[in-house]
Scaffold this motif. Structure first.
Motif, PDB file in Angstrom:
ATOM      1  N   MET A  76       0.833  -1.217   0.000  1.00  0.00           N
ATOM      2  CA  MET A  76       0.000   0.000   0.000  1.00  0.00           C
ATOM      3  C   MET A  76       0.864   1.262   0.000  1.00  0.00           C
ATOM      4  O   MET A  76       0.444   2.329   0.450  1.00  0.00           O
ATOM      5  N   GLY A  77       2.088   1.135  -0.520  1.00  0.00           N
ATOM      6  CA  GLY A  77       2.960   2.306  -0.642  1.00  0.00           C
ATOM      7  C   GLY A  77       2.477   3.288  -1.685  1.00  0.00           C
ATOM      8  O   GLY A  77       3.067   4.369  -1.842  1.00  0.00           O
ATOM      9  N   GLY A  78       1.399   2.936  -2.397  1.00  0.00           N
ATOM     10  CA  GLY A  78       0.805   3.871  -3.340  1.00  0.00           C
ATOM     11  C   GLY A  78       0.378   5.166  -2.674  1.00  0.00           C
ATOM     12  O   GLY A  78       0.218   6.191  -3.355  1.00  0.00           O
ATOM     13  N   PHE A  79       0.206   5.134  -1.351  1.00  0.00           N
ATOM     14  CA  PHE A  79      -0.136   6.369  -0.632  1.00  0.00           C
ATOM     15  C   PHE A  79       0.974   7.408  -0.768  1.00  0.00           C
ATOM     16  O   PHE A  79       0.716   8.620  -0.747  1.00  0.00           O
ATOM     17  N   ILE A  80       2.227   6.949  -0.899  1.00  0.00           N
ATOM     18  CA  ILE A  80       3.337   7.882  -1.108  1.00  0.00           C
ATOM     19  C   ILE A  80       3.160   8.600  -2.440  1.00  0.00           C
ATOM     20  O   ILE A  80       3.336   9.819  -2.541  1.00  0.00           O
ATOM     21  N   ILE A  81       2.797   7.830  -3.472  1.00  0.00           N
ATOM     22  CA  ILE A  81       2.586   8.415  -4.795  1.00  0.00           C
ATOM     23  C   ILE A  81       1.386   9.356  -4.773  1.00  0.00           C
ATOM     24  O   ILE A  81       1.434  10.460  -5.335  1.00  0.00           O
ATOM     25  N   LEU A  82       0.306   8.928  -4.132  1.00  0.00           N
ATOM     26  CA  LEU A  82      -0.903   9.756  -4.086  1.00  0.00           C
ATOM     27  C   LEU A  82      -0.634  11.107  -3.431  1.00  0.00           C
ATOM     28  O   LEU A  82      -1.019  12.159  -3.948  1.00  0.00           O
ATOM     29  N   ALA A  83       0.038  11.083  -2.285  1.00  0.00           N
ATOM     30  CA  ALA A  83       0.328  12.332  -1.577  1.00  0.00           C
ATOM     31  C   ALA A  83       1.273  13.218  -2.389  1.00  0.00           C
ATOM     32  O   ALA A  83       1.079  14.439  -2.495  1.00  0.00           O
ATOM     33  N   MET A 301       4.031  -0.705  -3.982  1.00  0.00           N
ATOM     34  CA  MET A 301       2.948   0.263  -4.184  1.00  0.00           C
ATOM     35  C   MET A 301       1.574  -0.365  -3.999  1.00  0.00           C
ATOM     36  O   MET A 301       0.620   0.311  -3.638  1.00  0.00           O
ATOM     37  N   GLY A 302       1.449  -1.679  -4.212  1.00  0.00           N
ATOM     38  CA  GLY A 302       0.156  -2.327  -4.101  1.00  0.00           C
ATOM     39  C   GLY A 302      -0.788  -1.838  -5.187  1.00  0.00           C
ATOM     40  O   GLY A 302      -0.447  -1.008  -6.026  1.00  0.00           O
TER      41      GLY A 302
END
Length: 402
Positions: A76-83, A301-302
């Motif tokens: 769920m490291g996609g939160f890094i990309i989203l932010a 990223m998940g």
């Protein structure tokens, strides 16, 4: 937001330096730097939070070298990309621009679909995650929003200029802004194609929007799933997305610039240049994520990230009317997706015909096939990136090669 603030300061108070925020190039630079800083500063903290919540990747033993060592790596490291993507885009882009709004909506929409999938996998302990039909429903919903907006929003137009008798003439340009379903066809001299021609004159052109919406749905679903499948080894999906994002940024700038679009004889789309800011934030977010996702990955990223990357890329292509260039620029995503379709289809066919399923590849998607052949994943990722760069250069060359 900063655009409007500095525009006010420049217009009312003549604030020194505030005028630079009118330039796309300056705001794009600000967006990419901000996204990199957000990823660098908060990336480690997000990873620590994910690790403390025990949001680790559940790995199935597929017999791949080094695979089981990744068990427990935070996902769920996609939160890094989203932010890193959303904050700079909100700060530096014109939020009244319909193309930017579509890009932001697609980011949140596909990110939410991916989050639901990861949530079910991690917290509900269901390895299958969100059922495929629900993913498709979400992607179809986004396709409807994008297709209908690009078809009916009054802000979305193409500008056609009347030919001038002399290039040095002081007579103002004569142009017409039209609503159209035109798109760009690579390698063709008169490189514009109207989707209304798919109706073959049997159905009135006023119904072309139905065909266009269906095409939007197909493209968003295909590219989103292609990116999702590509996310299988460290750094592959993120690095490939960097290359694609840079290419889209160049195309958006050229398509939204009157001088360059006329010089290259490509479609001029008023206000599409604003997407350059979003593309800059997109590239910066992916590069920042690569800091932690490159081999050996500290975070995955998940689906939160991979489904979002593909969905956003598809929407950006549709917005600048370059969706027919997707097979070239997104060639890595395409090959990965097709390899899975071929493998599954052939297995089912041979099982039905011979009673035993047979395979085309040692394992699908394609990157796992090469892993089975003994290639190290770091070398594989680098070579896939090189192929992605070659495809990007080829795509940009189509602006002149017709």
């Amino acid at each position: 937001m900063l655009y409007y603030l500095f525009h006010l300061l420049d217009e009312r108070y003549n604030f020194p330096g505030a005028g630079v925020f009118q330039y796309i190039s300056f705001r794009a630079l600000g967006a990419v730097i901000t996204s990199l800083l957000i990823a660098a500063i908060f990336g480690r903290r997000i990873i620590d939070i994910l690790r403390n919540l025990q949001i680790g990747e559940s790995i199935r033993d597929l017999g791949l070298e080094g695979q089981m060592q990744k068990r427990g790596t935070p996902t769920m490291g996609g939160f890094i990309i989203l932010a890193s993507l959303l904050i700079p885009a909100l700060l530096f882009a014109k939020l009244s621009n319909v193309y930017v709004v579509l890009a932001l909506v697609s980011t949140v929409w596909t990110g939410l679909i991916g989050f639901l999938d990861d949530y079910i996998k991690v917290f509900k302990k269901n390895k299958e995650g969100l059922q495929g039909k629900f993913k498709v429903v979400g992607q179809v919903g986004l396709g409807l929003i994008v297709g209908l907006t690009l078809s009916f929003n009054d802000y979305v137009k193409i500008r056609k200029y009347a030919p001038r008798l002399l290039s040095t003439s002081t007579v103002p340009d004569i142009y017409t802004d039209i609503k159209s379903t035109l798109t760009t066809v690579p390698f063709v001299k008169n490189n514009e194609f109207d989707y209304s021609s798919l109706l073959f004159g049997v159905v009135p052109d006023s119904y072309t929007w139905i065909v266009y919406v269906l095409i939007c749905i197909f493209i968003i679903t295909a590219v989103s799933n292609g990116a999702n499948i590509t996310d299988g080894i460290d750094g592959l999906a993120a690095g490939t997305s960097v290359i694609i994002g840079l290419t889209i940024g160049v195309l958006a700038y050229l398509s939204g610039n009157k001088v360059f679009s006329q010089y290259l004889n490509i479609m001029y789309i008023p206000n599409a240049g604003e997407l350059v800011i979003f593309c800059a934030a997109f590239v910066g977010a992916c590069v920042g994520f690569l800091w932690y996702n490159s081999y050996p990955a500290q975070v995955f990223m998940g689906d939160t990230g991979s489904l979002m990357l593909g969905g956003v890329i598809a929407v950006l292509f549709l917005a600048i009317r370059k969706e027919l260039m997707i097979p070239i620029i997104c060639g890595i995503f395409l090959v990965e997706l097709v390899s899975v379709i071929m493998q599954v289809s052939y297995f089912k066919y041979t099982k039905r015909k011979y009673g035993e399923g047979r395979r085309i590849f040692l394992m699908s998607p394609l990157h796992h096939h090469f892993q089975k052949k003994g290639y190290h994943e770091a070398k594989l990722v680098t070579r896939f990136w090189i192929i992605g760069i070659i495809l990007a250069v080829l795509a940009l060359a189509t602006l002149k090669l017709r």
